[in-house]
Design an enzyme around this catalytic site. Structure first.
Site, PDB file in Angstrom:
ATOM      1  N   PRO A   2       0.831  -1.208   0.000  1.00  9.56           N
ATOM      2  CA  PRO A   2       0.000   0.000   0.000  1.00  9.56           C
ATOM      3  C   PRO A   2       0.867   1.260   0.000  1.00  9.56           C
ATOM      4  O   PRO A   2       1.847   1.338   0.738  1.00  9.56           O
ATOM      5  CB  PRO A   2      -0.784  -0.087   1.317  1.00  9.56           C
ATOM      6  CG  PRO A   2      -0.572  -1.460   1.842  1.00  9.56           C
ATOM      7  CD  PRO A   2       0.656  -2.013   1.205  1.00  9.56           C
ATOM      8  N   GLU A   3       0.527   2.206  -0.863  1.00 10.07           N
ATOM      9  CA  GLU A   3       1.214   3.497  -0.907  1.00 10.07           C
ATOM     10  C   GLU A   3       0.242   4.575  -0.435  1.00 10.07           C
ATOM     11  O   GLU A   3      -0.835   4.255   0.058  1.00 10.07           O
ATOM     12  CB  GLU A   3       1.704   3.760  -2.348  1.00 10.07           C
ATOM     13  CG  GLU A   3       2.617   2.651  -2.866  1.00 10.07           C
ATOM     14  CD  GLU A   3       3.115   2.892  -4.289  1.00 10.07           C
ATOM     15  OE1 GLU A   3       3.223   4.066  -4.697  1.00 10.07           O
ATOM     16  OE2 GLU A   3       3.394   1.911  -4.992  1.00 10.07           O
TER      17      GLU A   3
END
Ligand SMILES: [Zn+2]
Length: 273
Positions: A2-3
């Site tokens: 996840p960014e």
């Protein structure tokens, strides 16, 4: 992994479920989540705490309590948070469960077990982040001049500089490639060689790539889910990431894959200079 757009989607979804609610019971099932602190100690600290706000800094989720404590969650590779009213749908890879005072549960799952939960006092946050994180790219204070300052003199490839969380907080492999495609910049160029015009275009590209990700609830490649269990849809709209051999959406040349700073990197050899 996840960014920023994925973590922001999780934050926005959890905020209305958590704010104003008390942690009635906390179970931490994996000692890796809190190490070196004993998970029972962390769970005991969290029980009875009432949530005042849910914030984000880079890829960190910040659960702020009315007492002044904060719970800092980093999802790392495969961490997910789910909110449910009738018990978790799946029991696999559950590492922690928080029962809220309205009877609903927040369930933390993590296949690879790299995620972390850390309890701090709010007045310790600034020092914690300033050692680890750089500019926050969606804050109004993020400017092209600030980006130029962080990239000046650096010989590392511009993509590697963007991945360094002490330069920019929250940008990872996907959105770095997407931003550089938008800015028409070759990811292998030394960061310090970009001129002022290129940095302005890159600044805009970073923001646009991240905003596109948030608008589509993030990208689901493997594990990432929003807290209501649905997938993001950004993966259907990548401009360049993962598209090797497919035509560039701007110039038609086939997208190529290379490695930059040890990471798989996609770019267009026709229009990224
Ligand atoms: Zn192209």
């Amino acid at each position: 992994m996840p960014e920023l757009p994925e973590v922001e989607t999780v934050r926005a979804s959890l905020e209305p479920k958590l704010v104003g609610h008390r942690f009635e019971a906390v179970e931490i099932l994996d000692s890796r989540l809190t190490r070196p602190v004993d998970p029972a100690e962390v769970a005991a600290e969290l029980v009875g705490e009432c949530v005042a706000a849910v914030d984000r800094r880079g890829k960190y989720l910040i659960v702020r309590f009315e007492s002044g404590l904060v719970l800092l969650i980093h999802l790392r590779m495969t961490g997910t948070l789910a909110h449910s009213r009738n018990g978790a749908a799946s029991k696999s890879h559950v590492r922690a469960v928080v029962r809220l005072d309205d009877g609903s549960d927040v369930t933390y799952r993590d296949v690879r077990r790299f995620g972390t939960w850390l309890v701090l006092r709010a007045d310790e946050l600034d020092a914690y982040f300033s050692a680890r994180l750089g500019l926050e790219p969606l804050e109004p204070g993020f400017s092209a001049a600030g980006l130029a300052e962080r990239l000046a003199g650096r010989r590392a490839p511009v993509k590697a500089a963007l991945l360094d969380q002490r330069t920019l907080a929250g940008v990872g492999n996907i959105y770095a490639d997407e931003a550089l495609w938008r800015a028409r910049i070759d990811p292998r160029r030394p960061a310090g060689q970009l001129d002022a015009r290129e940095i302005r275009v890159l600044h805009r590209g970073i923001r646009r790539a991240l905003e596109a990700g948030i608008a589509r609830q993030g990208a689901t490649l493997r594990d990432y889910r929003t807290p209501d269990g649905s997938s993001g849809s950004m993966q259907n709209e990548f401009k360049v990431y993962g598209r090797d051999g497919e035509p560039c959406l701007r110039c038609g040349r086939p997208i190529e894959k290379t490695r930059v700073g040890g990471r798989g990197t996609w770019f267009c050899p026709g229009c990224q200079r």
